[in-house]
Design an enzyme around this catalytic site. Structure first.
Site, mmCIF file in Angstrom:
data_model
loop_
_atom_site.group_PDB
_atom_site.id
_atom_site.type_symbol
_atom_site.label_atom_id
_atom_site.label_comp_id
_atom_site.label_asym_id
_atom_site.label_seq_id
_atom_site.Cartn_x
_atom_site.Cartn_y
_atom_site.Cartn_z
ATOM 1 N N GLY A 8 -14.714 49.959 -18.242
ATOM 2 C CA GLY A 8 -15.378 49.792 -19.568
ATOM 3 C C GLY A 8 -15.134 51.147 -20.489
ATOM 4 O O GLY A 8 -15.330 51.371 -21.520
ATOM 5 N N THR A 121 -3.328 39.450 -18.481
ATOM 6 C CA THR A 121 -2.394 39.602 -19.581
ATOM 7 C C THR A 121 -1.293 38.667 -19.602
ATOM 8 O O THR A 121 -0.958 37.845 -18.487
ATOM 9 C CB THR A 121 -1.553 41.035 -18.965
ATOM 10 N N ASP A 122 -0.657 38.397 -20.708
ATOM 11 C CA ASP A 122 0.544 37.502 -20.841
ATOM 12 C C ASP A 122 1.613 37.893 -19.920
ATOM 13 O O ASP A 122 2.496 36.940 -19.613
ATOM 14 C CB ASP A 122 0.911 37.313 -22.252
ATOM 15 N N GLU A 123 1.731 39.200 -19.519
ATOM 16 C CA GLU A 123 2.837 39.550 -18.639
ATOM 17 C C GLU A 123 3.016 38.726 -17.494
ATOM 18 O O GLU A 123 3.960 38.597 -16.827
ATOM 19 C CB GLU A 123 2.688 41.047 -18.551
ATOM 20 N N TYR A 145 3.471 45.994 -12.214
ATOM 21 C CA TYR A 145 1.938 45.679 -13.007
ATOM 22 C C TYR A 145 1.840 44.566 -13.239
ATOM 23 O O TYR A 145 0.673 43.864 -12.703
ATOM 24 C CB TYR A 145 2.350 46.435 -14.429
ATOM 25 N N LYS A 149 -1.218 42.010 -11.628
ATOM 26 C CA LYS A 149 -2.477 41.410 -12.153
ATOM 27 C C LYS A 149 -2.181 39.721 -11.836
ATOM 28 O O LYS A 149 -3.271 39.211 -11.856
ATOM 29 C CB LYS A 149 -1.698 41.541 -13.641
ATOM 30 N N PRO A 269 13.982 49.667 -16.580
ATOM 31 C CA PRO A 269 14.355 48.429 -15.507
ATOM 32 C C PRO A 269 13.806 47.357 -15.668
ATOM 33 O O PRO A 269 12.408 47.175 -15.638
ATOM 34 C CB PRO A 269 14.146 49.484 -14.188
#
Ligand code: NAD
Ligand code: TYD
Length: 332
Positions: A8, A121-123, A145, A149, A269
């Site tokens: 937070g 995340t959308d990733e 990353y 996730k 990359p």
């Protein structure tokens, strides 16, 4: 409601905590490790609020999680390492926080029968050339990353499926707005433009991101907590898509800096070309984004212009070293 908000003290988490304390009258306990991106200053205006408290600790530390959780009804987990470039250089902390940390929180929440919301995340869906990802699109993460996730998301889903835990997952698109650490595209370009530093564009700058103003994402997370169906995933995407080079050109207009500052540098990359989310599912429940990109970007540039005390410390010390390592050039 009494909430434990992990991470937070970061960018989105602090915006979320502000909304829940101020607009919903929630009691909020923040558990945060205070990495380079987590700062008590992000919550400075809430420190004296009744119902706000802060624990310094890591989510992967079961004792810290148990102490912070006392009396809470739900966990909202923002805690993460969030910069793709850092995950390429040093993935270790990403695995520890996303996979081990999420596991520790899930176990502690399960033991206490708590509701659990994972901020994602959308990733995790990877890159998409045309159209938009829905909640049923396959996960195809491409960086350390996004892979870690995605691992955390799968673990959360398994706790619903296996143990019947009341979980939700919110997958946001690229956020921007006040309190974002200036390693990310928008605050980095705003501050570099204000200082006359070069604007490092990866490759041709034609990669597209789906931008959401941070307050809209924070509201989407709160909305899911209040109205989401347990066990479901909700995409929370912004109303506008924009190629990076166009984002930078708009920042040049707002800051009055010269186009000559733009410098094309070596591409990231495995760079994902385009992210795009369909948010039809959460829109059907009644959430929608309120801030369009042009307005949100102008507000963001103004916030950085007016809050030098906030960003000044970040352009020295560790950040300066990181920047020189990453871009091979010095900041002004
Ligand atoms: P941020 O980097 O600004 O903040 C992350 C916070 O987590 C920091 O306060 C940090 O100190 C804390 N933290 C890190 N590791 C921790 C650990 N092991 N234990 C406890 N605290 C820890 O990140 P952000 O941009 O606010 O992102 C918050 C969440 O939203 C992340 O889960 C991220 O994956 C997700 N998300 C971000 C974006 C975006 O564009 N920024 C978009 C979609 C989803
Ligand atoms: P970033 O803010 O790191 O978010 P993400 O990689 O999670 O989408 O980057 C947004 C886009 O901007 C991405 O396509 C990479 C690009 N970018 C640059 O061109 N130059 C930079 O200095 C940075 C930090 C990012």
């Amino acid at each position: 409601m009494k909430l434990l908000v992990c991470g937070g003290a970061g960018f989105i988490g602090s915006n979320f905590v502000r909304q829940r304390v101020r607009e919903h009258g929630d009691e909020v306990v923040v558990l945060d490790k205070l990495t380079y991106a987590g700062r008590r200053e992000n919550l400075a205006d809430l420190e004296d609020e009744v119902g706000f408290s802060f624990f310094h600790g890591a989510i992967e530390d079961a004792d810290a999680a148990a102490d912070a959780m006392q009396g809470c009804e739900a966990v909202v987990n923002f805690a993460a390492e969030t910069h793709v470039d850092r995950s390429i250089a040093e993935p270790d902390a990403f695995v520890k926080t996303h996979v081990v940390g999420t596991f520790v929180l899930l176990e502690a929440a399960r033991e206490r029968g708590m509701r659990y919301l994972q901020v994602s995340t959308d990733e995790v869906y990877g890159s998409i050339d045309e159209g938009s990802f829905t909640e049923t699109s396959p996960l195809a993460p491409s960086s350390p990353y996004s892979a870690t996730k995605a691992g955390a998301d799968l673990l959360v889903a398994s706790y619903h499926h296996t143990y019947g835990m009341q979980t939700s997952i919110c997958r946001g698109s690229n956020n921007y707005g006040p309190y974002q650490y200036p390693e990310k595209l928008i605050p980095l370009m705003v501050l570099n433009a204000m200082h006359g530093d070069s604007l490092p564009v990866y490759g041709d700058g034609m990669q597209v991101r789906n931008w959401i103003f941070v307050e809209d994402f924070a509201r989407g997370i709160g909305f899911t907590l209040d109205h989401g169906e347990p066990g479901e995933v909700y995409n929370v995407g912004g109303p506008d898509e924009c190629p990076n080079i166009e984002v930078i050109e708009r920042i040049l207009e707002f800051t009055g800096a010269s186009r000559d500052l733009i410098e094309h540098v070596t591409d990231r990359p495995g760079h994902d070309v385009r992210y795009s989310l369909s948010s039809d599912k959460i829109r059907a429940l009644g959430w929608e984004p309120r801030v369009r990109f042009a307005e949100g970007l102008e507000r963001t540039v103004s916030w950085y212009r007016d809050n030098e005390d906030w960003w000044k410390p970040t352009r020295s010390g560790d950040y300066r070293e990181y920047y020189e390592r990453q871009y091979g050039r010095k900041l002004a």
